[in-house]
Design an enzyme around this catalytic site. Structure first.
Site, short mmCIF file in Angstrom:
data_model
loop_
_atom_site.label_atom_id
_atom_site.label_comp_id
_atom_site.label_asym_id
_atom_site.label_seq_id
_atom_site.Cartn_x
_atom_site.Cartn_y
_atom_site.Cartn_z
N SER A 135 121.64 67.56 37.36
CA SER A 135 121.31 66.99 38.67
C SER A 135 119.92 66.38 38.57
CB SER A 135 121.35 68.11 39.73
OG SER A 135 120.95 67.62 40.99
N LYS A 161 124.33 63.65 38.03
CA LYS A 161 124.34 63.56 39.50
C LYS A 161 122.99 63.03 39.94
CE LYS A 161 123.83 67.24 42.82
NZ LYS A 161 124.37 68.53 43.29
N LYS A 163 120.36 62.35 43.05
CA LYS A 163 120.01 62.63 44.44
C LYS A 163 119.74 61.29 45.11
CE LYS A 163 119.92 67.19 44.57
NZ LYS A 163 120.82 67.96 45.47
N ASP A 188 124.41 62.86 45.44
CA ASP A 188 124.27 63.95 46.40
C ASP A 188 123.20 63.57 47.43
OD1 ASP A 188 124.09 66.33 47.78
OD2 ASP A 188 123.49 67.56 46.06
N GLU A 213 128.44 63.63 47.44
CA GLU A 213 128.25 65.01 47.92
C GLU A 213 127.44 65.06 49.22
OE1 GLU A 213 126.76 67.43 44.74
OE2 GLU A 213 126.17 69.09 46.04
N ASP A 238 129.15 70.43 50.18
CA ASP A 238 128.30 71.49 49.63
C ASP A 238 127.84 72.36 50.82
OD1 ASP A 238 126.17 73.03 48.67
OD2 ASP A 238 125.11 71.38 47.70
N LYS A 262 129.07 77.13 45.51
CA LYS A 262 127.89 77.88 45.07
C LYS A 262 128.08 79.29 45.56
CE LYS A 262 124.71 73.95 45.50
NZ LYS A 262 123.60 73.36 46.29
N GLY A 290 124.65 74.39 41.81
CA GLY A 290 123.51 75.21 41.38
C GLY A 290 122.41 75.16 42.40
O1 OSB Z 1 122.35 70.19 46.82
O2 OSB Z 1 123.18 70.72 44.98
C1 OSB Z 1 122.21 70.71 45.73
C2 OSB Z 1 119.16 72.21 43.97
C3 OSB Z 1 118.60 72.93 45.00
C4 OSB Z 1 119.19 72.89 46.23
C5 OSB Z 1 120.34 72.13 46.45
C6 OSB Z 1 120.93 71.41 45.41
C7 OSB Z 1 120.29 71.44 44.15
C8 OSB Z 1 120.76 70.66 43.00
C9 OSB Z 1 120.38 71.15 41.62
O3 OSB Z 1 121.37 69.62 43.08
C10 OSB Z 1 121.47 71.91 40.96
C11 OSB Z 1 120.97 72.70 39.76
O4 OSB Z 1 120.76 72.11 38.71
O5 OSB Z 1 120.80 73.94 39.89
MG MG Z 2 124.33 69.51 46.91
#
Ligand code: OSB
Ligand code: MG
Length: 373
Positions: A135, A161, A163, A188, A213, A238, A262, A290
């Site tokens: 991510s 992924k 952001k 995401d 996402e 999510d 998650k 994650g």
């Molecule tokens: O939205 O998936 C998410 C990290 C912290 C809070 C929310 C998210 C995330 C990530 C990172 O996208 C996922 C990871 O590598 O742990």
């Molecule tokens: Mg997410």
């Protein structure tokens, strides 16, 4: 079995680089690490929270209070014949699912050690290794983004992924797609858009994304169903899926084509497995998300992701993507074809480095059964 001793720690462990989403920035892990002792065995869990209520309503501080005042006493009072009984012990608790999950994970790990069985086996896992991706947070500009993605691809990641947020969505996604036409790519938004952005978001349909996402509000399912009818790309929920019931509602409303599971977000592994089963019955693929976990939470996620309907690559990168040094002696390393190996040793497989954990602990609290906290 009854829990004898429960220890909570707040930690502060810097990330290799700050992580930026559409709404907040995290510089390091501020998780709560849970240790449970009973019958000569030890179980470890992690509530992967951060300092502010930017992802959902919980924070390290709210979970710290909730654990001490409500959840630890409930767990001490419970007679645990199986790991699922931890979830049952918290049945009357509303919300506070990350806090519940921290304890619930530790109970699963504890049972694994007592039974000499791996967590993946206990859950019904069927894979020896799980596909994973990475991510990528919001970057200062597109050149920086292309460099970061190139570095992750060089490290062996095969799914990326991005952001996104208004002003950082169509062009960065286009740039990555044009540079790597065959890359498994997804985005995401962490709840930053509204239905008014439907037309704007439909531009993402041009980039052959695996999924989009959580574009809309963290507590919405209804508008996501409306948005999904206007997008070709599958929506993945999510934040909105906090329980098996929410998963069922989203599936029945066709609010998404994919679910990010998650286990911390849904209160633990018992609920996460129920969501797995619901999605599998509905023919909807899922993947394991994650929360930038330490090696303790990461091992939990890897075990869960070994279940059969976790068909898309998870946000479960190698430990080195997050930390210079992890709090386990056996950090996850990236394996062949962008995968992590599923531990086969008892419990989650996390071998906690207690000396280093002491170094990163900023507050510690413990309670024993029968004594008042
Ligand atoms: O939205 O998936 C998410 C990290 C912290 C809070 C929310 C998210 C995330 C990530 C990172 O996208 C996922 C990871 O590598 O742990
Ligand atoms: Mg997410």
């Amino acid at each position: 079995m009854r829990t004898e001793r429960i220890e909570l720690r707040r930690i502060s462990l810097p990330y290799v680089a700050p992580f930026e989403t559409s709404g907040w920035r995290q510089d390091g892990s501020e998780a709560i690490i849970v240790r449970i002792d009973a019958d000569g065995a030890t179980g470890w869990g992690e509530a992967p929270l951060s300092s502010g209520p930017w992802y959902n309503e919980e924070t390290t501080g709210t979970a710290w209070v909730m654990l001490r005042e409500t959840l630890v006493p409930l767990l001490f009072a419970a007679d645990l014949a199986a790991p699922e009984d931890a979830d049952r012990a918290f049945a009357r608790v509303r919300g506070n699912r990350f806090a519940r999950a921290g304890l619930e994970f530790a109970v699963w790990d504890l049972f694994g050690h007592m039974r000499g069985q791996s967590l993946a086996d206990m859950l019904g896992g069927t894979r020896a290794a799980v596909p994973v991706g990475v991510s990528v947070g919001v970057q200062p500009d597109i050149d920086a983004l292309l460099r970061v993605v190139a570095d992750y691809l060089a490290a062996g990641y095969r799914r990326v992924k991005l952001k996104i947020k208004p002003g950082w969505d169509i062009e960065p996604t286009r740039a990555v797609r044009e540079t790597w036409p065959d890359l498994l790519l997804q985005v995401d938004a962490n709840s930053i858009y509204t239905l008014d952005h439907a037309e704007h978001l439909s531009q993402l349909d041009a980039f052959d994304l695996l999924l989009i996402e959580q574009p809309l509000a963290h507590d919405d399912i209804f508008d996501h169903a409306r948005l999904q009818r206007r997008l070709r790309t599958p929506i993945c929920l999510d934040e909105s899926i906090v329980s098996p019931e929410h998963a069922r509602w989203a599936l029945e409303m066709r609010a998404c084509g994919v679910i990010n599971v998650k286990p911390a977000r849904v209160g633990g592994l018992t609920a996460a497995r129920q969501i797995h089963n619901l999605a599998q019955a509905a023919g909807v693929p899922i993947w394991c998300g994650g929360m930038l976990e330490t090696g303790i939470g990461r091992a939990i996620n890897v075990a869960l992701a070994s279940l059969p309907n976790f068909v898309l690559p998870g946000d479960i990168s190698a430990s080195s993507r997050y930390f210079v040094r992890d709090i386990v002696r056996n950090p996850f390393e990236l394996g062949p074809d962008s995968s992590l190996a599923v531990p086969t040793t008892p419990g989650s497989g996390a071998d906690v480095d207690t000396a280093f954990l002491d170094e990163v602990t900023v507050e510690r609290w413990e309670a024993r059964a029968g004594a008042s906290g």
